[in-house]
Design a protein around this motif. Structure first.
Motif, PDB file in Angstrom:
ATOM      1  N   PHE A  34      37.002 -45.099  -9.462  1.00 63.55           N
ATOM      2  CA  PHE A  34      36.354 -43.904  -9.992  1.00 63.55           C
ATOM      3  C   PHE A  34      37.200 -42.667  -9.715  1.00 63.55           C
ATOM      4  CE2 PHE A  34      32.270 -45.914 -10.719  1.00 63.55           C
ATOM      5  CZ  PHE A  34      32.257 -46.948  -9.816  1.00 63.55           C
ATOM      6  N   TYR A  36      36.558 -38.472  -9.575  1.00 65.27           N
ATOM      7  CA  TYR A  36      35.571 -37.402  -9.556  1.00 65.27           C
ATOM      8  C   TYR A  36      36.302 -36.066  -9.444  1.00 65.27           C
ATOM      9  CZ  TYR A  36      31.621 -40.565  -8.617  1.00 65.27           C
ATOM     10  OH  TYR A  36      30.653 -41.532  -8.702  1.00 65.27           O
ATOM     11  N   GLN A  38      35.625 -32.161  -7.911  1.00 64.77           N
ATOM     12  CA  GLN A  38      34.738 -31.417  -7.033  1.00 64.77           C
ATOM     13  C   GLN A  38      35.177 -29.955  -6.977  1.00 64.77           C
ATOM     14  OE1 GLN A  38      34.426 -32.737  -2.912  1.00 64.77           O
ATOM     15  NE2 GLN A  38      32.409 -31.823  -2.723  1.00 64.77           N
ATOM     16  N   LYS A  42      30.404 -27.347  -4.415  1.00 67.11           N
ATOM     17  CA  LYS A  42      29.599 -28.171  -5.330  1.00 67.11           C
ATOM     18  C   LYS A  42      29.736 -29.651  -4.971  1.00 67.11           C
ATOM     19  CE  LYS A  42      28.565 -24.689  -8.143  1.00 67.11           C
ATOM     20  NZ  LYS A  42      29.253 -24.551  -9.442  1.00 67.11           N
ATOM     21  N   GLY A  43      28.877 -30.459  -5.566  1.00 67.96           N
ATOM     22  CA  GLY A  43      28.986 -31.888  -5.384  1.00 67.96           C
ATOM     23  C   GLY A  43      30.006 -32.491  -6.333  1.00 67.96           C
ATOM     24  N   PRO A  44      30.524 -33.682  -6.010  1.00 67.48           N
ATOM     25  CA  PRO A  44      31.469 -34.356  -6.915  1.00 67.48           C
ATOM     26  C   PRO A  44      30.841 -34.612  -8.276  1.00 67.48           C
ATOM     27  CG  PRO A  44      31.505 -35.376  -4.743  1.00 67.48           C
ATOM     28  CD  PRO A  44      30.342 -34.434  -4.759  1.00 67.48           C
ATOM     29  N   PHE A  46      31.307 -36.813 -11.770  1.00 68.03           N
ATOM     30  CA  PHE A  46      31.933 -38.035 -12.284  1.00 68.03           C
ATOM     31  C   PHE A  46      32.826 -37.743 -13.491  1.00 68.03           C
ATOM     32  CE2 PHE A  46      32.568 -42.296 -13.475  1.00 68.03           C
ATOM     33  CZ  PHE A  46      32.261 -42.428 -14.822  1.00 68.03           C
ATOM     34  N   THR A  49      35.568 -44.155 -14.944  1.00 66.68           N
ATOM     35  CA  THR A  49      35.610 -45.436 -14.259  1.00 66.68           C
ATOM     36  C   THR A  49      36.683 -46.281 -14.916  1.00 66.68           C
ATOM     37  OG1 THR A  49      33.212 -45.358 -13.949  1.00 66.68           O
ATOM     38  CG2 THR A  49      34.317 -47.453 -13.489  1.00 66.68           C
ATOM     39  N   LEU A  87      38.841 -36.371  -6.547  1.00 72.46           N
ATOM     40  CA  LEU A  87      38.580 -37.470  -5.626  1.00 72.46           C
ATOM     41  C   LEU A  87      38.707 -38.801  -6.349  1.00 72.46           C
ATOM     42  CD1 LEU A  87      35.316 -36.114  -3.920  1.00 72.46           C
ATOM     43  CD2 LEU A  87      37.660 -35.908  -3.084  1.00 72.46           C
ATOM     44  N   LEU A 100      31.146 -47.494  -1.870  1.00 72.32           N
ATOM     45  CA  LEU A 100      32.402 -46.970  -2.385  1.00 72.32           C
ATOM     46  C   LEU A 100      33.240 -46.466  -1.219  1.00 72.32           C
ATOM     47  CD1 LEU A 100      31.318 -44.826  -5.480  1.00 72.32           C
ATOM     48  CD2 LEU A 100      31.863 -47.258  -5.369  1.00 72.32           C
ATOM     49  N   PHE A 102      36.090 -43.706  -0.482  1.00 72.33           N
ATOM     50  CA  PHE A 102      36.668 -42.507  -1.075  1.00 72.33           C
ATOM     51  C   PHE A 102      37.987 -42.133  -0.410  1.00 72.33           C
ATOM     52  CE2 PHE A 102      33.587 -40.594  -3.959  1.00 72.33           C
ATOM     53  CZ  PHE A 102      32.446 -41.325  -3.673  1.00 72.33           C
ATOM     54  N   GLY A 103      38.892 -41.569  -1.209  1.00 71.39           N
ATOM     55  CA  GLY A 103      40.071 -40.921  -0.660  1.00 71.39           C
ATOM     56  C   GLY A 103      39.722 -39.509  -0.218  1.00 71.39           C
ATOM     57  N   LYS A 104      40.720 -38.840   0.390  1.00 72.83           N
ATOM     58  CA  LYS A 104      40.476 -37.503   0.912  1.00 72.83           C
ATOM     59  C   LYS A 104      40.596 -36.418  -0.159  1.00 72.83           C
ATOM     60  CE  LYS A 104      42.013 -38.797   5.529  1.00 72.83           C
ATOM     61  NZ  LYS A 104      42.955 -38.531   6.643  1.00 72.83           N
TER      62      LYS A 104
END
Lengths: 112, 116
Positions: A34, A36, A38, A42-44, A46, A49, A87, A100, A102-104
């Motif tokens: 995925f 994303y 950000q 705020k939130g990630p 989408f 995919t 992300l 999931l 996640f990367g940084k």
């Protein structure tokens, strides 16, 4: 253990200067990868995919590609509004239905 | 659709205090999640739920509790707040689809918590 490494940590571009962000991953089997976006505070949100090596997806100035070891997010002729943290996350086929990794993230700044 | 909503947006707690972070989704998603995001780190899963009445621990559950009495709501409880719980907390939801290998998660706007 699943690992996701994103590079570079930060990238500064001039408006119109195309570039790519990298997401390298290590999983025993990939259900999906995925991307994303950000924005600060705020939130990630989408974006894409990707399921299999060779797959590509596009949205406006963004194109995501996938190989067996990494994914690239190509940004063509970026605009200042593309500035955000991007992300990457992977879903392991050997894992549960929910987890999931996640990367940084890569902080992208596009200057006008 | 409002999607995933979270309250409050900001909160400052003293060490030892307790609070509940609220999360609501209006997409009729069965799966819900709580993450924390620390500076320079990837999102870490705290707890998740696959449906009303069903919850389970994620990677970093210590110091937190959850409940899921309805499909829409998934509150996160912090008991005896500690400085290590200073973070940004995100709630997310997703809906499995028949035949799909995976499914995207949709995130709320986050709650910024400071424990001093």
């Amino acid at each position: 253990e699943d690992q996701v490494t994103q590079s570079p940590e930060a990238l500064r571009l001039q408006e119109g200067e195309s570039s790519s962000l990298n997401c390298s991953y290590t999983v025993s089997g990939l259900r999906g990868l995925f991307w994303y976006r950000q924005d600060p505070g705020k939130g990630p949100e989408f974006l894409f995919t990707l399921y299999s090596a060779g797959e590509e997806k596009e949205k406006e100035r963004l194109k995501a590609t996938l190989t067996k070891k990494e994914s690239f997010l190509h940004i063509t002729a970026p605009k200042p509004e593309d500035s955000a943290t991007y992300l990457c996350a992977v879903h392991n086929s050997g894992g549960s239905n929910y987890k999931l990794t996640f990367g940084k993230g890569t902080l992208l700044t596009v200057n006008p | 659709n409002a999607g995933v909503t979270q309250t409050p947006k900001f909160r400052i707690l003293k060490i030892g205090q307790s609070m509940t972070l609220q999360c609501t989704q209006d997409m009729n998603h069965n799966y819900m999640y709580w993450y924390r995001q620390d500076p320079g780190m990837g999102l870490k899963l705290i707890y998740y739920s696959v449906g009303a009445g069903i919850t389970d621990k994620g990677e970093v559950p210590n110091g937190y509790n959850v409940s899921r009495s309805t499909t829409e709501d998934f509150p996160l409880r912090l008991e005896l707040a500690a400085p290590s719980q200073t973070s940004v907390y995100f709630c997310a939801s997703s809906q499995p689809r028949q035949g799909a290998r995976t499914y995207e998660q949709y995130f709320g706007p986050g709650t910024r918590l400071t424990v001093t």
